[in-house]
Write a protein that holds these residues in place. Structure first.
Motif, PDB file in Angstrom:
ATOM      1  N   ALA A  10     -82.657  28.284-109.356  1.00  0.00           N
ATOM      2  CA  ALA A  10     -81.515  27.521-108.829  1.00  0.00           C
ATOM      3  C   ALA A  10     -80.940  26.609-109.902  1.00  0.00           C
ATOM      4  O   ALA A  10     -80.521  25.489-109.640  1.00  0.00           O
ATOM      5  CB  ALA A  10     -81.951  26.716-107.607  1.00  0.00           C
ATOM      6  N   GLY A  11     -80.931  27.109-111.131  1.00  0.00           N
ATOM      7  CA  GLY A  11     -80.346  26.351-112.240  1.00  0.00           C
ATOM      8  C   GLY A  11     -78.840  26.572-112.286  1.00  0.00           C
ATOM      9  O   GLY A  11     -78.204  26.833-111.254  1.00  0.00           O
ATOM     10  N   ASN A  12     -78.292  26.503-113.493  1.00  0.00           N
ATOM     11  CA  ASN A  12     -76.832  26.608-113.618  1.00  0.00           C
ATOM     12  C   ASN A  12     -76.293  27.944-113.134  1.00  0.00           C
ATOM     13  O   ASN A  12     -75.335  28.000-112.356  1.00  0.00           O
ATOM     14  CB  ASN A  12     -76.422  26.406-115.078  1.00  0.00           C
ATOM     15  N   VAL A  13     -76.889  29.039-113.611  1.00  0.00           N
ATOM     16  CA  VAL A  13     -76.362  30.361-113.217  1.00  0.00           C
ATOM     17  C   VAL A  13     -76.660  30.623-111.738  1.00  0.00           C
ATOM     18  O   VAL A  13     -75.779  31.080-110.996  1.00  0.00           O
ATOM     19  CB  VAL A  13     -76.948  31.491-114.096  1.00  0.00           C
ATOM     20  N   GLY A  14     -77.877  30.307-111.301  1.00  0.00           N
ATOM     21  CA  GLY A  14     -78.253  30.584-109.916  1.00  0.00           C
ATOM     22  C   GLY A  14     -77.385  29.821-108.924  1.00  0.00           C
ATOM     23  O   GLY A  14     -76.842  30.406-107.971  1.00  0.00           O
ATOM     24  N   ALA A  15     -77.231  28.523-109.147  1.00  0.00           N
ATOM     25  CA  ALA A  15     -76.460  27.712-108.202  1.00  0.00           C
ATOM     26  C   ALA A  15     -74.976  28.088-108.234  1.00  0.00           C
ATOM     27  O   ALA A  15     -74.306  28.124-107.198  1.00  0.00           O
ATOM     28  CB  ALA A  15     -76.640  26.226-108.521  1.00  0.00           C
ATOM     29  N   THR A  16     -74.471  28.400-109.426  1.00  0.00           N
ATOM     30  CA  THR A  16     -73.048  28.772-109.516  1.00  0.00           C
ATOM     31  C   THR A  16     -72.817  30.132-108.869  1.00  0.00           C
ATOM     32  O   THR A  16     -71.770  30.363-108.255  1.00  0.00           O
ATOM     33  CB  THR A  16     -72.579  28.747-110.993  1.00  0.00           C
ATOM     34  N   THR A  17     -73.806  31.027-108.984  1.00  0.00           N
ATOM     35  CA  THR A  17     -73.704  32.317-108.292  1.00  0.00           C
ATOM     36  C   THR A  17     -73.622  32.093-106.783  1.00  0.00           C
ATOM     37  O   THR A  17     -72.792  32.695-106.091  1.00  0.00           O
ATOM     38  CB  THR A  17     -74.926  33.204-108.631  1.00  0.00           C
ATOM     39  N   ALA A  18     -74.483  31.195-106.282  1.00  0.00           N
ATOM     40  CA  ALA A  18     -74.457  30.889-104.850  1.00  0.00           C
ATOM     41  C   ALA A  18     -73.075  30.361-104.459  1.00  0.00           C
ATOM     42  O   ALA A  18     -72.514  30.739-103.415  1.00  0.00           O
ATOM     43  CB  ALA A  18     -75.537  29.866-104.514  1.00  0.00           C
ATOM     44  N   HIS A  19     -72.519  29.522-105.309  1.00  0.00           N
ATOM     45  CA  HIS A  19     -71.199  28.949-105.035  1.00  0.00           C
ATOM     46  C   HIS A  19     -70.119  30.034-104.925  1.00  0.00           C
ATOM     47  O   HIS A  19     -69.372  30.103-103.961  1.00  0.00           O
ATOM     48  CB  HIS A  19     -70.865  27.948-106.155  1.00  0.00           C
ATOM     49  N   TRP A  20     -70.089  30.933-105.934  1.00  0.00           N
ATOM     50  CA  TRP A  20     -69.098  32.024-105.892  1.00  0.00           C
ATOM     51  C   TRP A  20     -69.334  32.910-104.663  1.00  0.00           C
ATOM     52  O   TRP A  20     -68.388  33.397-104.039  1.00  0.00           O
ATOM     53  CB  TRP A  20     -69.185  32.912-107.133  1.00  0.00           C
TER      54      TRP A  20
ATOM     55  N   VAL B  77     -70.579  32.060-101.750  1.00  0.00           N
ATOM     56  CA  VAL B  77     -70.084  31.393-100.544  1.00  0.00           C
ATOM     57  C   VAL B  77     -68.563  31.538-100.461  1.00  0.00           C
ATOM     58  O   VAL B  77     -68.018  31.869 -99.401  1.00  0.00           O
ATOM     59  CB  VAL B  77     -70.502  29.904-100.528  1.00  0.00           C
ATOM     60  N   THR B  78     -67.891  31.355-101.582  1.00  0.00           N
ATOM     61  CA  THR B  78     -66.425  31.434-101.535  1.00  0.00           C
ATOM     62  C   THR B  78     -65.965  32.838-101.159  1.00  0.00           C
ATOM     63  O   THR B  78     -64.884  33.008-100.610  1.00  0.00           O
ATOM     64  CB  THR B  78     -65.755  31.008-102.866  1.00  0.00           C
ATOM     65  N   ARG B  79     -66.787  33.856-101.425  1.00  0.00           N
ATOM     66  CA  ARG B  79     -66.427  35.227-101.026  1.00  0.00           C
ATOM     67  C   ARG B  79     -67.094  35.639 -99.712  1.00  0.00           C
ATOM     68  O   ARG B  79     -66.984  36.792 -99.312  1.00  0.00           O
ATOM     69  CB  ARG B  79     -66.814  36.210-102.118  1.00  0.00           C
ATOM     70  N   GLU B  80     -67.838  34.714 -99.117  1.00  0.00           N
ATOM     71  CA  GLU B  80     -68.492  34.966 -97.814  1.00  0.00           C
ATOM     72  C   GLU B  80     -69.324  36.253 -97.841  1.00  0.00           C
ATOM     73  O   GLU B  80     -69.250  37.102 -96.953  1.00  0.00           O
ATOM     74  CB  GLU B  80     -67.427  35.048 -96.704  1.00  0.00           C
TER      75      GLU B  80
ATOM     76  N   GLU C 115     -73.079  22.349 -96.720  1.00  0.00           N
ATOM     77  CA  GLU C 115     -72.198  21.314 -96.181  1.00  0.00           C
ATOM     78  C   GLU C 115     -70.739  21.508 -96.599  1.00  0.00           C
ATOM     79  O   GLU C 115     -69.839  20.929 -96.012  1.00  0.00           O
ATOM     80  CB  GLU C 115     -72.714  19.927 -96.613  1.00  0.00           C
ATOM     81  N   ALA C 116     -70.535  22.338 -97.621  1.00  0.00           N
ATOM     82  CA  ALA C 116     -69.155  22.645 -98.044  1.00  0.00           C
ATOM     83  C   ALA C 116     -68.530  23.769 -97.208  1.00  0.00           C
ATOM     84  O   ALA C 116     -67.308  23.950 -97.225  1.00  0.00           O
ATOM     85  CB  ALA C 116     -69.142  23.049 -99.522  1.00  0.00           C
ATOM     86  N   THR C 117     -69.373  24.514 -96.477  1.00  0.00           N
ATOM     87  CA  THR C 117     -68.840  25.710 -95.795  1.00  0.00           C
ATOM     88  C   THR C 117     -67.798  25.419 -94.715  1.00  0.00           C
ATOM     89  O   THR C 117     -66.860  26.212 -94.566  1.00  0.00           O
ATOM     90  CB  THR C 117     -69.979  26.607 -95.229  1.00  0.00           C
ATOM     91  N   PRO C 118     -67.902  24.291 -93.974  1.00  0.00           N
ATOM     92  CA  PRO C 118     -66.819  24.038 -93.003  1.00  0.00           C
ATOM     93  C   PRO C 118     -65.470  23.825 -93.692  1.00  0.00           C
ATOM     94  O   PRO C 118     -64.434  24.201 -93.162  1.00  0.00           O
ATOM     95  CB  PRO C 118     -67.276  22.760 -92.293  1.00  0.00           C
ATOM     96  N   ILE C 119     -65.499  23.230 -94.895  1.00  0.00           N
ATOM     97  CA  ILE C 119     -64.255  22.990 -95.632  1.00  0.00           C
ATOM     98  C   ILE C 119     -63.766  24.303 -96.235  1.00  0.00           C
ATOM     99  O   ILE C 119     -62.575  24.623 -96.185  1.00  0.00           O
ATOM    100  CB  ILE C 119     -64.468  21.940 -96.754  1.00  0.00           C
ATOM    101  N   ALA C 120     -64.706  25.057 -96.786  1.00  0.00           N
ATOM    102  CA  ALA C 120     -64.341  26.362 -97.373  1.00  0.00           C
ATOM    103  C   ALA C 120     -64.019  27.388 -96.281  1.00  0.00           C
ATOM    104  O   ALA C 120     -63.474  28.444 -96.565  1.00  0.00           O
ATOM    105  CB  ALA C 120     -65.477  26.876 -98.251  1.00  0.00           C
TER     106      ALA C 120
ATOM    107  N   MET D 152     -70.576  42.181-108.925  1.00  0.00           N
ATOM    108  CA  MET D 152     -71.526  43.276-108.695  1.00  0.00           C
ATOM    109  C   MET D 152     -72.082  43.205-107.274  1.00  0.00           C
ATOM    110  O   MET D 152     -72.195  44.232-106.585  1.00  0.00           O
ATOM    111  CB  MET D 152     -72.669  43.206-109.712  1.00  0.00           C
ATOM    112  N   ALA D 153     -72.418  41.999-106.832  1.00  0.00           N
ATOM    113  CA  ALA D 153     -72.980  41.824-105.481  1.00  0.00           C
ATOM    114  C   ALA D 153     -71.993  42.298-104.426  1.00  0.00           C
ATOM    115  O   ALA D 153     -72.362  42.977-103.465  1.00  0.00           O
ATOM    116  CB  ALA D 153     -73.339  40.354-105.262  1.00  0.00           C
ATOM    117  N   GLU D 154     -70.726  41.965-104.626  1.00  0.00           N
ATOM    118  CA  GLU D 154     -69.713  42.372-103.643  1.00  0.00           C
ATOM    119  C   GLU D 154     -69.585  43.898-103.592  1.00  0.00           C
ATOM    120  O   GLU D 154     -69.486  44.489-102.516  1.00  0.00           O
ATOM    121  CB  GLU D 154     -68.362  41.733-103.965  1.00  0.00           C
TER     122      GLU D 154
END
Ligand code: APR
Length: 308
Positions: free
Chosen positions: A10-20, A22-25, A48-53, A236-238
């Motif tokens: 859950a470092g820089n790449v891991g957390a940022t991957t999670a962020h991207w 979430v934005t693509r659901e 906690e960002a998901t209701p806003i996103a 790739m995940a998508e």
């Protein structure tokens, strides 16, 4: 049911991957890391960002693996990033130990998952994960080519002052100094790059692409790139989770394609619900083939050191 995705590290790449993601659901995400509190904290913050996103996904964090059980997709970013002056290869043994302590645990609980490897040196770590997981080759995929071709595309778009959407960049080979960008197969709105720029200009862009990771490391001073690597994982995940059958450059275990056998190396792959559904073979010139061979030899040196 929503897909379940585990991100190990859950470092820089891991957390940022999670962020991207979430934005693509793309699905529910579990972050796991050895550092206590960090995956939980980042997971909760993102959730906690998901209701806003306006995205209906759950994001959670853990320090173990129980919470990761039955994941459809597992992204491995655990490891140590490159420090300035350190080559990807210096990381080899350190990160192999991380593979040994993560892969077997995660695949035992998610035996049907598809693995995307991100940890460097990428091709060797993908090969280690392939051996450690004992998964079939379609379910172990290395992320490198999407990132390398995105870098190449970004530099071309900047040079030509055209939309990034017009660029189809093509990169083969290992994720390292021996990568093989292919200007002949790189197009701008369908027009080969070789028709649009003089050879020396193209060579400068190729050189910058090869050094793309190093350029960021030198700027950041501590740590390595993460926005573009994480975006590449998400692409790739998508393709996998939405069964898009998208052709993307990935590190894949070759069994004779491109004249290479028993080694991970970057090649165009069709990604869908079964992971790598096929490896696409394109015709190479003798010089391109020789560059690919050289790149494969560089990967082979590392896998030989590790005995994988
Ligand atoms: N299990 C789980 N997590 C681990 C383990 C382990 N055995 N070992 C290390 N980690 C975690 C660290 O605690 C850290 O949070 O992996 C995370 C790595 O994060 P960063 O140090 O921020 O590194 P990052 O920039 O994310 O890069 C990770 O991806 O692009 C590659 O070269 C890069 O190999 C590196 C990896």
């Amino acid at each position: 049911m929503r897909p379940k995705i585990t991100i190990v590290g859950a470092g820089n790449v891991g957390a940022t991957t999670a962020h991207w993601m979430v934005t693509r659901e793309l699905g529910d995400v579990v972050l796991t890391d050895i550092v206590e509190g960090v995956p939980q904290g980042k997971g909760l913050d993102l959730f906690e960002a998901t209701p806003i996103a306006r995205k209906d996904v759950r994001v959670t964090g853990a320090n173990g693996y129980d919470e990761t059980a039955n994941s459809d997709l597992v992204v491995i970013t655990a490891g140590f990033p490159r420090k300035p002056g350190m080559s990807r290869d210096d990381l080899l043994k350190k990160n192999y130990e991380v593979m040994q302590s993560t892969i077997e645990k995660v695949v035992a609980l998610s035996p049907n998952a598809i693995l995307i490897l991100v940890t460097n040196p990428l091709d060797a770590m993908a090969q280690a994960a392939f051996r450690l997981s004992k998964f079939s080759r379609n379910r172990v995929i290395g992320m490198a080519g999407v990132l390398d071709s995105a870098r190449f595309a970004a530099f071309i778009a900047q040079e030509l002052e055209v939309s990034v959407e017009n660029i189809q960049a093509f990169v083969l080979g290992g994720h390292g100094d021996t990568m093989v960008p292919l200007p002949r197969y790189t197009t701008v709105a369908g027009v080969p790059l070789t028709e649009l720029l003089p050879a020396e200009k193209i060579e400068a862009l190729v050189k910058r692409t090869r050094n793309g990771g190093g350029e960021i490391v030198a700027l950041l001073k501590s740590g390595s790139a993460y926005y573009a690597p994480a975006a590449a994982v998400c692409e790739m995940a998508e393709a996998i989770l939405r069964d898009k059958k998208k052709i993307l450059p990935c590190a894949a275990y070759l069994e004779g394609e491109y004249g290479i056998r028993g080694l991970f190396i970057g090649v165009p792959c069709k990604l869908g619900a079964r992971g790598i559904e096929s490896v696409i073979e394109v015709k190479l010139t003798a010089e391109e083939q020789a560059q690919l061979r050289k790149s494969a030899d560089a990967v082979q040196e590392l896998t030989t050191v590790l005995g994988v």
